[in-house]
Design a protein around this motif. Sequence first.
Motif, PDB file in Angstrom:
ATOM      1  N   VAL A  52       0.763  -1.252  -0.006  1.00  0.00           N
ATOM      2  CA  VAL A  52       0.083   0.002   0.096  1.00  0.00           C
ATOM      3  C   VAL A  52       0.993   1.326  -0.096  1.00  0.00           C
ATOM      4  O   VAL A  52       1.843   1.399   0.756  1.00  0.00           O
ATOM      5  CB  VAL A  52      -0.804  -0.097   1.247  1.00  0.00           C
ATOM      6  N   VAL A  53       0.546   1.903  -0.867  1.00  0.00           N
ATOM      7  CA  VAL A  53       1.388   3.553  -0.958  1.00  0.00           C
ATOM      8  C   VAL A  53       0.099   4.475  -0.400  1.00  0.00           C
ATOM      9  O   VAL A  53      -0.832   4.469  -1.200  1.00  0.00           O
ATOM     10  CB  VAL A  53       1.839   3.808  -2.352  1.00  0.00           C
ATOM     11  N   GLU A  54       0.481   5.070   0.647  1.00  0.00           N
ATOM     12  CA  GLU A  54      -0.492   5.979   1.357  1.00  0.00           C
ATOM     13  C   GLU A  54       0.096   7.264   1.246  1.00  0.00           C
ATOM     14  O   GLU A  54       1.321   7.423   1.681  1.00  0.00           O
ATOM     15  CB  GLU A  54      -0.724   5.356   2.728  1.00  0.00           C
ATOM     16  N   GLN A  55      -0.640   8.408   0.973  1.00  0.00           N
ATOM     17  CA  GLN A  55      -0.547   9.749   1.039  1.00  0.00           C
ATOM     18  C   GLN A  55      -1.776  10.242   1.685  1.00  0.00           C
ATOM     19  O   GLN A  55      -2.660  10.303   1.500  1.00  0.00           O
ATOM     20  CB  GLN A  55      -0.236  10.192  -0.306  1.00  0.00           C
ATOM     21  N   PHE A  56      -1.386  11.350   2.717  1.00  0.00           N
ATOM     22  CA  PHE A  56      -1.950  12.101   3.381  1.00  0.00           C
ATOM     23  C   PHE A  56      -1.466  13.305   4.057  1.00  0.00           C
ATOM     24  O   PHE A  56      -0.252  13.277   4.281  1.00  0.00           O
ATOM     25  CB  PHE A  56      -3.036  11.214   4.500  1.00  0.00           C
ATOM     26  N   LEU A  57      -2.476  14.190   4.550  1.00  0.00           N
ATOM     27  CA  LEU A  57      -1.895  15.420   5.204  1.00  0.00           C
ATOM     28  C   LEU A  57      -2.080  15.373   6.591  1.00  0.00           C
ATOM     29  O   LEU A  57      -3.298  14.785   7.083  1.00  0.00           O
ATOM     30  CB  LEU A  57      -2.498  16.772   4.653  1.00  0.00           C
TER      31      LEU A  57
END
Length: 72
Positions: A52-57
């Motif tokens: 899983v490649v996850e991106q968030f602020l």
Amino acid sequence: PMETLAQRKNLTLVRRFQGEDFLAKIDRRFMEMILNNLVSNAVKYSDEGEIVVEQFLEDGMLVLQIIDSGVG
């Protein structure tokens, strides 16, 4: 390219990009090199499952995570 590596080992590559669009000043080539290295290591050391490649602020900062089922 990363999808192909994952598929060869019957791994699923999942992208989770949460939140709104944003602008960031980064060195695109350097960021791609880092992400490619992290994902290829995840593929190399995972024998099953998903990556899983996850991106968030979070608190105004960009967080990138690579989550895998490999050892370590």
